[in-house]
Scaffold this active site. Structure first.
Site, mmCIF file in Angstrom:
data_model
loop_
_atom_site.group_PDB
_atom_site.id
_atom_site.type_symbol
_atom_site.label_atom_id
_atom_site.label_comp_id
_atom_site.label_asym_id
_atom_site.label_seq_id
_atom_site.Cartn_x
_atom_site.Cartn_y
_atom_site.Cartn_z
ATOM 1 N N LYS A 53 55.825 38.632 15.003
ATOM 2 C CA LYS A 53 56.112 40.031 14.661
ATOM 3 C C LYS A 53 55.171 40.505 13.562
ATOM 4 C CE LYS A 53 60.881 39.601 16.164
ATOM 5 N NZ LYS A 53 62.304 39.431 15.860
ATOM 6 N N GLN A 97 66.121 38.339 11.139
ATOM 7 C CA GLN A 97 65.918 37.476 12.300
ATOM 8 C C GLN A 97 67.190 36.682 12.609
ATOM 9 O OE1 GLN A 97 63.102 37.333 14.302
ATOM 10 N NE2 GLN A 97 64.338 36.001 15.589
ATOM 11 N N ASP A 120 65.938 47.132 15.628
ATOM 12 C CA ASP A 120 66.395 46.176 16.646
ATOM 13 C C ASP A 120 67.468 46.802 17.544
ATOM 14 O OD1 ASP A 120 65.075 43.760 16.728
ATOM 15 O OD2 ASP A 120 66.363 42.751 15.254
#
Ligand code: NAD
Length: 287
Positions: A53, A97, A120
């Protein structure tokens, strides 16, 4: 007949070139998009995902901050960092994460992320908006990437039978909702489904997100179907493979994704795209 195999490299290159152009324009206007990623603990796969990322941000010019925190970080410390980043005007997207270490409640952490920075798409408000429709929402990156692939196959979902295998919060359920929104007739299969091959083999569009290597064989695939394999499994020899037995299905499917190389990079591309979208929204409010 051999299926059309999605060319991940070409698709991703084209999409990221467009994102880089958007980032350049926003940066010129003093609104460079910024993404913050928080990683707690030392799970090796999570470290790889976070590095990917970070690198993807650098490649398109997005400002990025990565916080690698020790496993013993408390939930309160983590939430304090989230609140600081929620208030930081240079950060437009923020994610933690998954999975965090077991002493941290993931729901509480996601709830702490500002809805307008939840790139997200996991915050309950964004999930609710997916169900109800709503302005300024974010859709989870893997399912929205899969929709982009379906569009690129040229198969119009409206009126087609789409079968989603897997019902997780991050893939299966939002995937089913997006397909429904695109006017497909949607069936969701899961671990308790008894006649998987019978149902899957009726699908014009088959999306598989289970986490079982090569679960899906040719008898699960309707001739000519679009087959999207979200699964990522590590085999004993260290190689990665999907949930679909690619070689077995290649001459039955109409379109098929190899693993790795398409859905993974597409997911990261959607994350970049959501971060740019968030920066555009914040600029629109400033101007
Ligand atoms: P999960 O473990 O949360 O959910 C798996 C789902 O599969 C469950 O809903 C379960 O009911 C269903 N299932 C289990 N066994 C089954 C069976 N025999 N038949 C039918 N359904 C069955 O997993 P997840 O988070 O949705 O991830 C699924 C896979 O996708 C994993 O391999 C994961 O690594 C991968 N993934 C990839 C990306 C990416 O960016 N490429 C993103 C997310 C997940």
């Amino acid at each position: 007949v051999t299926a059309h195999v999605f060319n991940g490299k070409a698709i991703i290159q084209e999409m990221r070139a467009q994102i880089a152009e958007d980032v350049r324009r926003l940066t010129e206007r003093g609104a460079r998009p910024g993404l913050a990623v928080i990683l707690v603990g030392d799970d090796p796969a999570s470290h790889v995902y976070v590095r990917n990322k970070e690198k993807a941000c650098q490649d398109v010019g997005i400002y990025s901050e990565v916080y690698r925190l020790p496993t013993e970080t408390s939930q309160d410390e983590l939430i304090a960092l989230i609140e600081k980043l929620n208030a930081d005007p240079n950060i437009h997207g923020l994610l933690v994460q998954s999975p965090p270490p077991p002493h941290i409640n993931e729901r509480a952490v996601i709830d702490a992320i500002a809805v307008h920075k939840d790139v997200d798409g996991f915050h309950p408000v964004n999930v609710g908006n997916l169900l109800l429709g709503g302005a300024e929402t974010f859709v989870a990156c893997t399912p929205s990437g899969v929709m982009e692939l379906i569009r690129r196959s040229g198969v119009e979902p409206a009126g087609k039978h789409a079968v989603v295998i897997g019902r997780s919060h991050i893939v299966g359920k939002p995937m089913a909702l997006l397909l429904l929104e695109a006017d497909a007739t949607v069936t969701v299969c899961h671990s308790k489904t008894t006649n998987l091959a019978e149902i899957a083999s009726q699908a014009d569009i088959l999306v598989v997100a289970v986490g079982r290597p090569k679960l899906i064989k040719r008898e699960h695939v309707k001739p000519g179907a679009v087959v999207i394999d979200v699964g990522v499994n590590r085999l004993p020899d260290g190689k990665l493979c999907g949930d679909v037995d690619f070689d077995d299905c290649l001459d039955v499917a109409g379109h098929i994704t190899p693993v790795p190389g398409v859905v993974g990079p597409m997911t990261i591309t959607q994350l970049l795209s959501n971060t740019v979208l968030s920066a555009k929204r914040s600029l629109a409010k400033r101007d």
